[in-house]
Design an enzyme around this catalytic site. Structure first.
Site, PDB file in Angstrom:
ATOM      1  N   HIS A 202      26.894  29.559  46.405  1.00 21.78           N
ATOM      2  CA  HIS A 202      25.763  29.433  47.282  1.00 21.78           C
ATOM      3  C   HIS A 202      25.327  30.893  47.620  1.00 21.78           C
ATOM      4  CE1 HIS A 202      23.217  28.499  50.587  1.00 21.78           C
ATOM      5  NE2 HIS A 202      24.028  29.170  51.430  1.00 21.78           N
TER       6      HIS A 202
ATOM      7  N   SER B 202      18.957  29.307  52.175  1.00 16.47           N
ATOM      8  CA  SER B 202      19.808  28.545  52.966  1.00 16.47           C
ATOM      9  C   SER B 202      19.266  28.393  54.238  1.00 16.47           C
ATOM     10  CB  SER B 202      21.121  29.736  53.063  1.00 16.47           C
ATOM     11  OG  SER B 202      22.222  29.167  53.567  1.00 16.47           O
TER      12      SER B 202
ATOM     13  N   ASP C 165      26.235  26.320  43.231  1.00 15.28           N
ATOM     14  CA  ASP C 165      26.207  26.365  44.715  1.00 15.28           C
ATOM     15  C   ASP C 165      27.123  24.825  45.062  1.00 15.28           C
ATOM     16  OD1 ASP C 165      25.705  25.919  47.355  1.00 15.28           O
ATOM     17  OD2 ASP C 165      23.907  26.826  47.251  1.00 15.28           O
TER      18      ASP C 165
HETATM   19  N1  HSE Z   1      26.358  34.738  53.433  1.00 21.02           N
HETATM   20  C1  HSE Z   1      25.304  34.281  54.142  1.00 21.02           C
HETATM   21  C2  HSE Z   1      25.319  32.589  53.622  1.00 21.02           C
HETATM   22  C3  HSE Z   1      24.866  31.717  54.534  1.00 21.02           C
HETATM   23  O1  HSE Z   1      23.862  30.907  53.787  1.00 21.02           O
HETATM   24  C4  HSE Z   1      25.446  34.528  55.537  1.00 21.02           C
HETATM   25  O2  HSE Z   1      26.097  34.791  56.008  1.00 21.02           O
HETATM   26  O3  HSE Z   1      24.052  34.425  56.194  1.00 21.02           O
END
Ligand code: HSE
Ligand code: ACO
EC number: 2.3.1.31
Length: 387
Positions: free
Chosen positions: A366, A161, A336
């Site tokens: 995701h 991410s 995702d």
């Molecule tokens: N759950 C993750 C998702 C962000 O990609 C976060 O809070 O960092």
């Protein structure tokens, strides 16, 4: 996360580098010029490390956290599990008997690195005075940390991410310092839809009556806005199918959402009668509000909005051509709906050479890059950690 002993900003840092992991350390990297203009006069980078750096400085691995993640990848010598527990440690995929693993808190964060809640030179928190920073700025700060740790090039830079955006930016900005790069559930540039979701989150915080233009540290925090931002974000982190299977139209236990006004009076106060999924989002919001600073949420979210490895570097292909000597692992979570697998395919197609997108099989969306640690580990073992 526990707080470790003195970091490498003092003369004991060489000793700290070889100790057990999972403890927060910090180092001063001096002033930092920022991509969009201006500077931060005195930046502290917080990090955790596991394993021992070899004499050549060649066995180091950088793991980059996601939006609200911290430096705490793995338990190590601490008492708290990490967010990729099981991936890093003696005998694990990233074997700390062989590798020296580092995870740094993003510039602008609230887990030790200089951010809006840090104290500025005048003795007050930065608050509204904290400048706009980009993913590229954080990577430059992380490179200074690497310099101080004695790491000239990374065996691998790995992230999911926003961590994937930071990993990719490392490879494009400093290709000579990155031998392998894993970009998981991330893309080459934030898309219009990702920016749109982010704007709604940022506005939710800014419109909280307690926000006070970001100068709320001596009063009530904008918790309602931060909670709303997390709800919006969390919906994008999970798939429609998962929510349908897990919650459906169920009512939260003891609550009746098909009731007049959807409110009941409890102890003299009105309480929402909720569907189960609403209660779930309330829980996610409450958890984040308890562990994250609203200003940092805005700063990091806006940094992610800025993510574009091609900015100022010609076409995407021209920008990525710099990485010709870097081995890539590009992986996507098949369900995702925030960082679609097609965006990973576009990145892979634009990279030099032939890169096949690997899939992480998860129904949840995701967040699969966090929940499917085993699958992420297998991909890394296969490609980057074979010995
Ligand atoms: N759950 C993750 C998702 C962000 O990609 C976060 O809070 O960092
Ligand atoms: C300092 C730090 O901690 S930094 C942590 C680093 N974290 C990160 O990088 C990412 C942040 N974390 C996350 O995004 C998520 O927690 C993930 C992706 C790791 C977890 O995903 P999952 O394991 O699928 O958990 P899930 O989303 O199902 O949430 C489970 C929680 O919802 C709660 N829950 C489930 N249904 C309901 C409901 N109907 N009502 C209220 N709560 C509910 C569970 O009780 C559980 O609570 P808990 O987390 O307090 O134990």
């Amino acid at each position: 996360m526990e707080t470790g002993e003195s970091g490498p900003s003092d003369s004991s840092w060489q000793a700290a580098v070889g100790q057990g992991g999972g403890l927060l350390r910090s180092v001063g990297i001096g002033s930092l010029e920022l991509e969009a203009g201006g500077s931060l006069p005195s930046v502290t980078m917080a990090y955790e490390c596991w394993g021992t750096l070899n004499a050549a400085g060649s066995n180091a691995v950088l793991i980059q956290h996601a939006l609200t993640g911290s430096t705490h990848v793995s338990r190590g010598d601490s008492e708290e599990n990490g967010w990729w527990e099981g991936l890093v440690g003696p005998g694990e995929v990233i074997d700390t008997d062989q590798y020296f693993v580092v995870c740094a808190n993003m510039l602008g964060g609230c887990y030790g690195t200089t951010g809006p809640s840090s104290i500025a030179g005048d003795g007050a928190p930065y608050g509204s005075r904290f400048p706009f920073v980009t993913i590229r700025d954080s990577v430059h700060a992380e490179a200074r940390l690497a310099d101080q740790l004695g790491i000239t090039s990374w065996h691998a830079v790995i992230g999911g991410s926003m961590g994937g955006a930071r990993a990719l930016e490392w490879a494009v900005t400093f290709p000579e310092r990155v031998r392998r790069c894993a970009v998981v559930a991330a893309c080459a540039a934030s898309t219009a839809e990702q920016i749109a979701f982010a704007q709604a989150q940022v506005l939710a915080i800014r419109q909280d009556p307690n926000f006070a233009n970001g100068d709320y540290y001596d009063g009530a925090a904008p918790t309602l806005g931060l909670g709303l931002a997390r709800r919006i974000a969390h919906i994008t982190y999970r798939s429609e199918a998962e929510m349908g299977t897990r919650f459906g139209r169920n009512s939260q236990a003891g609550e009746n959402p098909i009731s007049h006004g959807r409110l009941r009076i409890d102890g003299g106060s009105p309480v929402q009668e909720r569907y189960q999924v609403e209660s779930y989002l309330d829980h996610q919001a409450r958890k984040l509000v308890g562990r994250f600073d609203a200003n940092s949420y805005i700063v990091i979210t806006e940094a992610l909005m800025s993510h574009d490895v091609g900015r100022g570097r010609g076409t995407l292909e021209e920008a990525l051509a710099r990485t010709a000597g870097v081995e890539f692992l590009v992986a996507a979570v098949n369900s995702d709906r925030l960082y679609f697998p097609a965006q990973s395919e576009e990145l892979a197609a634009a990279l030099p050479g032939s890169v096949e997108v690997r899939r992480i099989d998860s129904a949840i969306g995701h967040d699969g890059f966090l929940t499917e640690v085993g699958a992420v580990g297998e991909l890394l073992r296969e490609q980057f950690f074979t010995d």
